[in-house]
Design an enzyme around this catalytic site. Structure first.
Site, PDB file in Angstrom:
ATOM      1  N   ARG A  52       0.862  -1.178   0.000  1.00  0.00           N
ATOM      2  CA  ARG A  52       0.000   0.000   0.000  1.00  0.00           C
ATOM      3  C   ARG A  52       0.895   1.224   0.000  1.00  0.00           C
ATOM      4  O   ARG A  52       2.114   1.114   0.064  1.00  0.00           O
ATOM      5  CB  ARG A  52      -1.024  -0.010   1.143  1.00  0.00           C
ATOM      6  CG  ARG A  52      -0.687  -0.697   2.423  1.00  0.00           C
ATOM      7  CD  ARG A  52       0.413  -0.020   3.194  1.00  0.00           C
ATOM      8  NE  ARG A  52       0.130   1.385   3.434  1.00  0.00           N
ATOM      9  CZ  ARG A  52       1.029   2.302   3.698  1.00  0.00           C
ATOM     10  NH1 ARG A  52       2.317   1.974   3.784  1.00  0.00           N
ATOM     11  NH2 ARG A  52       0.718   3.561   3.913  1.00  0.00           N
ATOM     12  N   ASP A 241      -2.107  10.947  -1.753  1.00  0.00           N
ATOM     13  CA  ASP A 241      -2.447   9.985  -2.817  1.00  0.00           C
ATOM     14  C   ASP A 241      -2.795  10.674  -4.124  1.00  0.00           C
ATOM     15  O   ASP A 241      -2.781  10.054  -5.180  1.00  0.00           O
ATOM     16  CB  ASP A 241      -3.609   9.108  -2.362  1.00  0.00           C
ATOM     17  CG  ASP A 241      -3.146   8.204  -1.233  1.00  0.00           C
ATOM     18  OD1 ASP A 241      -3.119   8.671  -0.080  1.00  0.00           O
ATOM     19  OD2 ASP A 241      -2.762   7.053  -1.515  1.00  0.00           O
ATOM     20  N   ASN A 251      -5.542  12.503   1.017  1.00  0.00           N
ATOM     21  CA  ASN A 251      -4.664  11.636   1.809  1.00  0.00           C
ATOM     22  C   ASN A 251      -5.543  10.823   2.765  1.00  0.00           C
ATOM     23  O   ASN A 251      -6.771  10.978   2.805  1.00  0.00           O
ATOM     24  CB  ASN A 251      -3.614  12.463   2.566  1.00  0.00           C
ATOM     25  CG  ASN A 251      -2.524  11.576   3.142  1.00  0.00           C
ATOM     26  OD1 ASN A 251      -2.008  10.694   2.461  1.00  0.00           O
ATOM     27  ND2 ASN A 251      -2.165  11.779   4.389  1.00  0.00           N
ATOM     28  N   LYS A 252      -4.903   9.986   3.522  1.00  0.00           N
ATOM     29  CA  LYS A 252      -5.591   9.064   4.432  1.00  0.00           C
ATOM     30  C   LYS A 252      -6.649   9.790   5.264  1.00  0.00           C
ATOM     31  O   LYS A 252      -6.425  10.904   5.738  1.00  0.00           O
ATOM     32  CB  LYS A 252      -4.543   8.404   5.334  1.00  0.00           C
ATOM     33  CG  LYS A 252      -5.049   7.382   6.308  1.00  0.00           C
ATOM     34  CD  LYS A 252      -5.912   6.318   5.670  1.00  0.00           C
ATOM     35  CE  LYS A 252      -5.251   5.613   4.503  1.00  0.00           C
ATOM     36  NZ  LYS A 252      -6.184   4.776   3.721  1.00  0.00           N
TER      37      LYS A 252
HETATM   38  C1  LIG Z   1       3.988   8.199   0.256  1.00  0.00           C
HETATM   39  S1  LIG Z   1       2.477   7.520   0.526  1.00  0.00           S
HETATM   40  C2  LIG Z   1       1.236   8.746   0.615  1.00  0.00           C
HETATM   41  C3  LIG Z   1      -0.097   8.135   0.837  1.00  0.00           C
HETATM   42  O1  LIG Z   1      -0.249   7.033  -0.024  1.00  0.00           O
HETATM   43  C4  LIG Z   1      -0.301   7.702   2.297  1.00  0.00           C
HETATM   44  O2  LIG Z   1      -0.267   8.824   3.111  1.00  0.00           O
HETATM   45  C5  LIG Z   1      -1.626   7.020   2.398  1.00  0.00           C
HETATM   46  O3  LIG Z   1      -2.636   7.655   2.549  1.00  0.00           O
HETATM   47  C6  LIG Z   1      -1.620   5.561   2.224  1.00  0.00           C
HETATM   48  O4  LIG Z   1      -2.898   4.996   2.251  1.00  0.00           O
HETATM   49  P1  LIG Z   1      -3.047   3.430   2.176  1.00  0.00           P
HETATM   50  O5  LIG Z   1      -4.526   3.214   2.231  1.00  0.00           O
HETATM   51  O6  LIG Z   1      -2.303   2.852   3.328  1.00  0.00           O
HETATM   52  O7  LIG Z   1      -2.475   2.996   0.839  1.00  0.00           O
END
Ligand SMILES: CSC[C@@H](O)[C@@H](O)C(=O)COP(=O)(O)O
Length: 359
Positions: A52, A241, A251-252
């Site tokens: 991920r 993202d 982002n998350k």
């Molecule tokens: C350098 S990674 C940046 C984002 O991908 C990160 O902050 C994130 O939100 C990841 O989400 P995930 O759902 O764990 O893939």
């Protein structure tokens, strides 16, 4: 980065033309790897979040295309691999970026050339990601140095989710400046948001920082605002993202609330990203597709038992439904600056065009 003294990337090739990745579902409880042999393996690995993080999703998908070309180098197989891999996770634009790059390289090649070209391109995506993250780290480090120079004692940084080396091929985006600051001897401490519901902060960011020796403390997602009010956070830095043309940041889930609290408390809020996370085709963050994941991720938790075994338990009222949006959008006005491999810019179309006139 190093685990038990050995340097790892998150994804690497094996002599038998397969690919090995770190199993991020098992971390931090067990360090295990998984071998990928097909486009279907890569798609499932992305979908179930064995890998991920936006850049690593793109890199894994690139190898998925290469596997598809090994099995069947026809254009029909290419299109179906791009569809399969492209449908795994909707929000991180690095996935589309990597698949487009693979398509652009492969579509004009002969069938006989396609597998070798795809394998080499996937490797190039990985190698470039390492250098890009290193450059993000160097650009972020300048900001960290300025912030550290303005105060006495420890520089307290807050981060959300995992934008470290586990989310990329190496170094990370938001964590790269943290590693560089720590490596040069800066007195730094990181507040690690646990990042419910999947706990990427408590599980992955804390694991990374701990493995590297960076001082850190895991906090509940709801605690960041409190620490900001009490002057305990000097700056926030997160990954992303997808960043749209106007500088809005996906982002998350929970990032937006941290940015609001940072604004209210005058704490700078930085977003670190590689160019592959930029989506200049979208005008606003409201156009970004937000992944909705299974409510099981919210209603159940997996953890370590005293005997070292793993167990999944239900934590919610039986029968209550849950909703689980995996990302949110932080408006550009809440972002102090974007930190990229090309430099630092305002979160705005003008700022992005200044650094990426080619996009
Ligand atoms: C350098 S990674 C940046 C984002 O991908 C990160 O902050 C994130 O939100 C990841 O989400 P995930 O759902 O764990 O893939």
């Amino acid at each position: 980065m190093k685990i038990h003294g050995k340097h790892y990337r998150t994804i690497w090739t094996r002599p038998d033309e397969t690919v090995e990745v770190i199993d991020q579902i098992k971390l931090p409880h067990r360090f295990e790897t998984v071998v990928l042999k097909s486009a279907e393996d890569c798609a499932e690995t992305i979908r179930n979040m064995t890998v991920r993080g936006a850049p690593l999703i793109g890199a894994t998908a690139a190898y998925g295309v290469a596997f598809a070309m090994k099995k069947d180098p026809s254009s029909k197989a290419l299109i179906s691999a791009l569809d399969l891999l492209g449908s795994t996770r909707p929000t991180a634009v690095n996935l589309k970026w990597a698949l487009k790059r693979m398509h652009d390289v492969l579509h004009a090649k002969t069938h006989g050339e396609r597998f070798a070209e795809a394998w080499a391109e996937a490797a190039a995506i990985c190698d470039e990601d390492v250098e890009v993250c290193r450059a993000i780290g160097a650009n972020g480090l300048k900001i960290f140095r300025e912030a550290a120079a303005k105060k006495q004692g420890t520089l307290n940084v807050l981060t959300h989710c995992n934008a470290g080396w586990l989310a990329t091929v190496d170094w990370g985006t938001a964590l790269a400046p943290i590693y560089m600051a720590y490596n040069e001897g800066m007195d730094i401490h990181v507040w690690v948001d646990e990042t419910r519901p999947r706990n990427q902060g408590a599980s992955l960011t804390a694991y990374e920082l701990g493995s590297h020796g960076v001082p850190h403390t895991i906090i509940a997602d709801n605690a960041g605002g409190h620490y900001m009010q009490h002057g305990k956070v000097d700056l926030c830095i997160v990954g992303t993202d997808r960043v749209t043309r106007n500088g809005d940041v996906a982002n998350k889930i929970g990032t937006y609330l941290k940015a609001l609290a940072a604004k209210d408390n005058g704490v700078p809020f930085y977003v670190a990203l590689p160019g592959s996370t930029l989506d200049m085709s979208l005008a606003h963050g409201s156009d970004i597709p937000i992944e909705e994941r299974s409510s099981d991720e919210l209603l159940k938790m997996t953890g370590r038992l005293p005997d070292g075994g793993l167990a999944t338990v239900e934590i919610a009222a039986p029968g209550s439904p849950g909703a689980n949006p995996a990302f949110d959008v932080t408006p550009a006005r809440l972002v102090t600056a974007l930190i990229t491999e090309r430099g630092v810019c305002e979160a705005s179309e003008a700022g992005l065009k200044g650094l990426y006139p080619d996009r």
